[in-house]
Design an enzyme around this catalytic site. Structure first.
Site, PDB file in Angstrom:
ATOM      1  N   CYS A 112       0.823  -1.310  -0.136  1.00 53.13           N
ATOM      2  CA  CYS A 112       0.024   0.135   0.050  1.00 53.13           C
ATOM      3  C   CYS A 112       0.854   1.338  -0.042  1.00 53.13           C
ATOM      4  CB  CYS A 112      -0.928  -0.164   1.345  1.00 53.13           C
ATOM      5  SG  CYS A 112      -1.960  -1.403   1.152  1.00 53.13           S
ATOM      6  N   HIS A 251      -3.423   7.021   2.634  1.00 49.14           N
ATOM      7  CA  HIS A 251      -3.953   5.442   2.217  1.00 49.14           C
ATOM      8  C   HIS A 251      -5.277   5.487   2.801  1.00 49.14           C
ATOM      9  CE1 HIS A 251      -4.050   1.709   1.173  1.00 49.14           C
ATOM     10  NE2 HIS A 251      -3.939   1.032   2.382  1.00 49.14           N
ATOM     11  N   ASN A 281     -10.084  -0.368   0.313  1.00 50.25           N
ATOM     12  CA  ASN A 281      -8.605  -0.198   0.265  1.00 50.25           C
ATOM     13  C   ASN A 281      -8.231  -0.766  -1.066  1.00 50.25           C
ATOM     14  OD1 ASN A 281      -6.022  -0.810   0.429  1.00 50.25           O
ATOM     15  ND2 ASN A 281      -6.193  -1.511   2.323  1.00 50.25           N
TER      16      ASN A 281
HETATM   17  N1  COA Z   1     -18.653  -9.245   9.335  1.00 51.61           N
HETATM   18  C1  COA Z   1     -19.047  -9.787  10.547  1.00 51.61           C
HETATM   19  N2  COA Z   1     -18.240 -10.021  11.599  1.00 51.61           N
HETATM   20  C2  COA Z   1     -16.961  -9.728  11.209  1.00 51.61           C
HETATM   21  C3  COA Z   1     -16.234  -9.738   9.966  1.00 51.61           C
HETATM   22  C4  COA Z   1     -17.262  -9.408   8.934  1.00 51.61           C
HETATM   23  N3  COA Z   1     -16.839  -9.068   7.820  1.00 51.61           N
HETATM   24  N4  COA Z   1     -14.894  -9.828  10.004  1.00 51.61           N
HETATM   25  C5  COA Z   1     -14.575 -10.360  11.244  1.00 51.61           C
HETATM   26  N5  COA Z   1     -15.835 -10.310  12.029  1.00 51.61           N
HETATM   27  C6  COA Z   1     -15.894 -10.569  13.691  1.00 51.61           C
HETATM   28  C7  COA Z   1     -14.960 -11.163  14.067  1.00 51.61           C
HETATM   29  O1  COA Z   1     -14.707 -12.814  13.505  1.00 51.61           O
HETATM   30  C8  COA Z   1     -14.663 -11.262  15.394  1.00 51.61           C
HETATM   31  O2  COA Z   1     -15.850 -12.080  15.930  1.00 51.61           O
HETATM   32  P1  COA Z   1     -15.375 -12.797  17.387  1.00 51.61           P
HETATM   33  O3  COA Z   1     -15.607 -11.772  18.264  1.00 51.61           O
HETATM   34  O4  COA Z   1     -16.916 -13.578  17.642  1.00 51.61           O
HETATM   35  O5  COA Z   1     -14.416 -13.432  17.275  1.00 51.61           O
HETATM   36  C9  COA Z   1     -15.463  -9.880  15.367  1.00 51.61           C
HETATM   37  O6  COA Z   1     -16.145  -9.494  14.154  1.00 51.61           O
HETATM   38  C10 COA Z   1     -14.398  -8.743  16.017  1.00 51.61           C
HETATM   39  O7  COA Z   1     -13.018  -8.966  15.191  1.00 51.61           O
HETATM   40  P2  COA Z   1     -11.972  -8.216  14.958  1.00 51.61           P
HETATM   41  O8  COA Z   1     -10.942  -8.801  14.188  1.00 51.61           O
HETATM   42  O9  COA Z   1     -11.620  -7.762  16.580  1.00 51.61           O
HETATM   43  O10 COA Z   1     -12.635  -6.604  14.347  1.00 51.61           O
HETATM   44  P3  COA Z   1     -11.990  -5.271  14.429  1.00 51.61           P
HETATM   45  O11 COA Z   1     -12.707  -4.360  15.209  1.00 51.61           O
HETATM   46  O12 COA Z   1     -10.471  -5.372  14.478  1.00 51.61           O
HETATM   47  O13 COA Z   1     -12.261  -5.010  13.011  1.00 51.61           O
HETATM   48  C11 COA Z   1     -10.970  -5.039  10.853  1.00 51.61           C
HETATM   49  C12 COA Z   1     -11.466  -6.033  12.046  1.00 51.61           C
HETATM   50  C13 COA Z   1     -10.468  -6.024   9.812  1.00 51.61           C
HETATM   51  C14 COA Z   1     -11.988  -4.204  10.155  1.00 51.61           C
HETATM   52  C15 COA Z   1      -9.770  -3.963  11.272  1.00 51.61           C
HETATM   53  O14 COA Z   1      -9.132  -4.711  12.217  1.00 51.61           O
HETATM   54  C16 COA Z   1      -9.101  -3.367  10.526  1.00 51.61           C
HETATM   55  O15 COA Z   1      -9.564  -2.706   9.545  1.00 51.61           O
HETATM   56  N6  COA Z   1      -7.726  -3.535  10.598  1.00 51.61           N
HETATM   57  C17 COA Z   1      -6.796  -2.918   9.884  1.00 51.61           C
HETATM   58  C18 COA Z   1      -6.691  -3.904   8.484  1.00 51.61           C
HETATM   59  C19 COA Z   1      -6.130  -2.905   7.416  1.00 51.61           C
HETATM   60  O16 COA Z   1      -6.157  -1.739   7.137  1.00 51.61           O
HETATM   61  N7  COA Z   1      -5.468  -3.717   6.414  1.00 51.61           N
HETATM   62  C20 COA Z   1      -4.751  -3.044   5.524  1.00 51.61           C
HETATM   63  C21 COA Z   1      -3.633  -2.525   5.796  1.00 51.61           C
HETATM   64  S1  COA Z   1      -2.852  -1.822   4.411  1.00 51.61           S
END
Ligand code: COA
Length: 324
Positions: A112, A251, A281
């Site tokens: 990215c 980004h 993204n």
């Molecule tokens: N829909 C519904 N539930 C979902 C889901 C979806 N698409 N994806 C994950 N979950 C669930 C998980 O399984 C978890 O359930 P559990 O508590 O029963 O295990 C719950 O939601 C919370 O998951 P978590 O990973 O803690 O959520 P979060 O608040 O961290 O959000 C992201 C997840 C991926 C949105 C977030 O971590 C994020 O954006 N991270 C940065 C990623 C990024 O930008 N990457 C690219 C970098 S260039």
């Protein structure tokens, strides 16, 4: 003499995948995706539409905006992690399609951060004698997305953005670029299969190793910290303050990440370019698409102070400060 961005362009495939569409593919909801990421929809390349196809369209628009011909280009730098082939470089396919007969061409891989890394290379080449460099970020993230994995498939989209970097006298142009990496965190975001470590095989396919794996939560925390740090470092290096910025073009990964970063910086949200709700993204394409939208919407004018900020797999993080 400085390297100045003299034209921008972008291109997005016509297919749009909404959160409602994703609800029919994995166990998720529009509400969850919007609350956790800020994304509503993303563009997805059509069948047979590859990285170079998107890049060529964005490149043509940037050349038109800069008012130069493809034959004026000395170099094409293409930032991507989803090139048409492992070999040759996708930039060479773009060079041929554009008819940039005098240009060198190569790809740059920094996930990215690719566009900002490539911009820094273009800056250095222009300062050492090249006249025009075309920098493109182009991604078909849908090709490396696991459409059965709700943790990742909601995040990514396809698209391309481009900028012409030209030699220019005077104070306007790229003031500085700042690049970082920490390979110790390489496992936070990775495509584990298909490369020389684990070449393509039936096992790779069966275990879905050709797709992105991500530790979302940990990535989130590092992203907030590194984006804030590099923004401060960039401003300090130029003896400028947050208040001096006219527009921050980050980004476009996640609205919550960006809100946390601008809160910490004390930057009002009105000074942040945001379009991730419509694109998701798009990795290396994200900043140049946002930059092009900001220019065309009149949010960047001659003399504006613009900061780019990126983070991504590697991990890498990067920023650039530009007097437009
Ligand atoms: N829909 C519904 N539930 C979902 C889901 C979806 N698409 N994806 C994950 N979950 C669930 C998980 O399984 C978890 O359930 P559990 O508590 O029963 O295990 C719950 O939601 C919370 O998951 P978590 O990973 O803690 O959520 P979060 O608040 O961290 O959000 C992201 C997840 C991926 C949105 C977030 O971590 C994020 O954006 N991270 C940065 C990623 C990024 O930008 N990457 C690219 C970098 S260039």
């Amino acid at each position: 003499m400085r390297a100045r961005i003299t034209g921008t362009g972008s291109y997005s495939p016509s297919n749009v995948l909404t959160n409602a569409d994703l609800e029919r593919m994995v166990a998720t909801s529009d509400e969850w995706i919007r609350e956790r990421t800020g994304i509503r929809e993303r563009h997805i390349a059509g069948a047979g539409e590859a990285c170079s196809d998107l890049a060529v369209q964005a490149g043509k628009r940037a050349l038109a905006a800069a008012g130069i011909a493809p034959t004026d280009l000395d170099m094409i730098l293409l930032a991507t992690c989803t090139g048409d082939y492992p070999l040759p470089a996708t930039a060479c396919l773009v060079q041929h399609q554009l008819g940039a007969t005098k240009a060198a061409a190569c790809d740059l891989s920094a996930a990215c951060c690719g566009f900002v890394y490539a911009l820094s290379v273009a800056d250095a080449y222009v300062k050492t004698g090249m006249r025009h460099v075309l920098v493109i970020g182009s991604e078909v993230m849908s090709a490396i997305t696991d459409w059965t994995d709700r943790n990742t498939c909601i995040l990514f989209g396809d698209g391309a953005g481009a900028a012409v970097i030209s030699a220019s006298d005077g104070e306007r142009g790229i003031l500085s670029t700042h690049l970082r990496s920490d390979g110790n965190l390489c496992e936070l975001i990775a495509v584990p299969g298909g490369g020389s470590r684990t070449p393509p095989s039936e096992k790779v396919i069966a275990e879905r190793m050709q797709f992105i794996k991500m530790k979302g939560n940990e990535t989130f925390k590092v992203a907030v910290r590194t984006l804030e740090e590099i923004a401060r470092e960039t401003l300090e290096a130029n003896h400028l303050r947050v208040e001096d910025l006219d527009l921050y073009v980050p980004h476009q990964a996640n609205m919550r990440i960006l809100k946390a970063v601008v809160d910490r910086l004390g930057l009002p949200l009105e000074k942040v370019m945001l379009n991730l709700d419509r694109y998701g993204n798009t990795s290396a394409a994200s900043i140049p698409i946002a930059l092009d939208e900001a220019v065309r919407a009149g949010r960047i004018k001659d003399g504006s102070l613009v900061m780019l900020g990126a983070f991504g797999a590697g991990l890498t993080w990067a920023s650039s400060l530009i007097r437009w």
